[in-house]
Design an enzyme around this catalytic site. Sequence first.
Site, PDB file in Angstrom:
ATOM      1  N   ARG A  62     -30.221  26.173  56.647  1.00 51.08           N
ATOM      2  CA  ARG A  62     -29.205  25.891  57.673  1.00 51.08           C
ATOM      3  C   ARG A  62     -28.961  24.392  57.826  1.00 51.08           C
ATOM      4  O   ARG A  62     -27.825  23.963  58.041  1.00 51.08           O
ATOM      5  CB  ARG A  62     -29.645  26.486  59.010  1.00 51.08           C
ATOM      6  N   ILE A  81     -21.980  31.950  56.748  1.00 53.39           N
ATOM      7  CA  ILE A  81     -23.072  31.992  55.767  1.00 53.39           C
ATOM      8  C   ILE A  81     -24.391  31.492  56.382  1.00 53.39           C
ATOM      9  O   ILE A  81     -24.388  30.591  57.216  1.00 53.39           O
ATOM     10  CB  ILE A  81     -22.666  31.159  54.514  1.00 53.39           C
ATOM     11  N   GLU A  82     -25.480  32.118  55.970  1.00 52.67           N
ATOM     12  CA  GLU A  82     -26.829  31.809  56.494  1.00 52.67           C
ATOM     13  C   GLU A  82     -26.886  31.929  58.025  1.00 52.67           C
ATOM     14  O   GLU A  82     -27.583  31.154  58.687  1.00 52.67           O
ATOM     15  CB  GLU A  82     -27.318  30.442  55.993  1.00 52.67           C
ATOM     16  N   GLY A  83     -26.160  32.916  58.539  1.00 50.05           N
ATOM     17  CA  GLY A  83     -26.179  33.185  59.974  1.00 50.05           C
ATOM     18  C   GLY A  83     -24.915  32.707  60.662  1.00 50.05           C
ATOM     19  O   GLY A  83     -24.558  31.531  60.539  1.00 50.05           O
TER      20      GLY A  83
END
Length: 376
Positions: free
Chosen positions: A236, A355-357
């Site tokens: 992140r 993306i990635e949360g």
Amino acid sequence: MAYLMTETGAELLQDVKRFCELEVYKQSTQWDREGHASEQVLQMLREMGYYSLTIPETYGGLGLEAVDIAAVLEEMAKADAGLAVSIAGSNLALRAVLAGGTEEQKEEICGRIAEGQIGAFCLTEAEAGSDALNTKTRAVKLADGSWELTGTKQFITNGSTADFYVVAAVIEGEIKPQLFLVDAETAGLTFGTPEEKLGIRSCDTCEVQLNGCRVSADALVGGGAKSVLAALNEGRALMAAMAVGTAQRAMEEAMKYGKERKQFGKAITENQAIQFRLADMQIKIEAARQLTAHVLQKMDAGMDFSTEAAMAKAFAADTAIEVTGSAMDVFGGYGFMTHFPAEKLLRDARVFQIIEGTGEMQRSVVAAHLLKEGRR
Ligand SMILES: Cc1cc2nc3c(=O)[nH]c(=O)nc-3n(C[C@H](O)[C@H](O)[C@H](O)COP(=O)(O)OP(=O)(O)OC[C@H]3O[C@@H](n4cnc5c(N)ncnc54)[C@H](O)[C@@H]3O)c2cc1C
């Protein structure tokens, strides 16, 4: 302003700038139209070691600080966000192995990446998106100790181009997933057709299907959900840096265009309204960059940075959307046209909120921390 970097990092950044000037800026629009990057440039990325940036010194890496890596990825994203996301996707797979793998696994994966191989991190499924650990992929232990993996992974970066896969699967009788190393050559590993995406179209994204894939007993990576979360936390912070790069490019394109575009007999940048718009764009970018730098410094210092990583990712992603939208405003009607750069940057920026949360998931992390700590 920029990150405060080490000497090695600063030199590497100059190399990346040269590489992007020579190989990326001119071709990026074409890749966006075609829906994939050129094979030649992808091969160059591997050979020039851009996928190896995060290998620790102990495993033969350059020993870069997190700030250096972020600055390089920001620069890459400035030229083409899809290429940077591909590097980040491989990095997630590496980070998961570094978080929970055995010494042998760490050495093997670092060695393979150093040789130019790349990875894919396979967590997301149809029923496991934001609810990332709701994994349905199953791992069955066979009589000889090997594993058989069955399931389908969605939206996987480097899905059809990776050399190895780090796959989340639940072992019979357990609830949370464990991670398994799966080689690209494994029988039963197949891929969906490339996803037709709104943005980051130079990057390979597809379904990864595991149809009874047999992997050896030592393919199990330790740490399970903890390794997943460790990889995502680090990922992140780097995603935030890439969102900053996309926003920075949009500001610079808007400024360049604004100086050239004449209305009412003068450049539109001579209007204070446009000047303030550009200044606000840069202020937000710098705030996102410095919030990211703070996370990276905590990471390098070995401190917990999970809440700050969520803050930086949410803020930088929202900033990228706001700034690319402002750039489109500065371009006027031309901003809406595909032969001008603004619209691609806006489309590329949109991925960082997912993306990635998603933004909501980052806010959930921040809120959980607030409520636990009772911070005022
Ligand atoms: C281009 C791209 C590349 C990707 N690469 C990878 C990869 O390499 N590996 C991988 O494993 N995954 C990858 N992903 C998947 C990505 O991580 C997921 O798409 C993301 O986590 C969101 O999951 P979802 O799409 O299932 O959305 P959902 O979870 O279905 O969410 C839909 C909406 O509901 C909201 N929502 C869900 N739950 C809550 C809640 N509890 N509270 C409030 N709001 C909620 C979300 O914020 C979102 O707005 C990629 C995705 C994209 C778009």
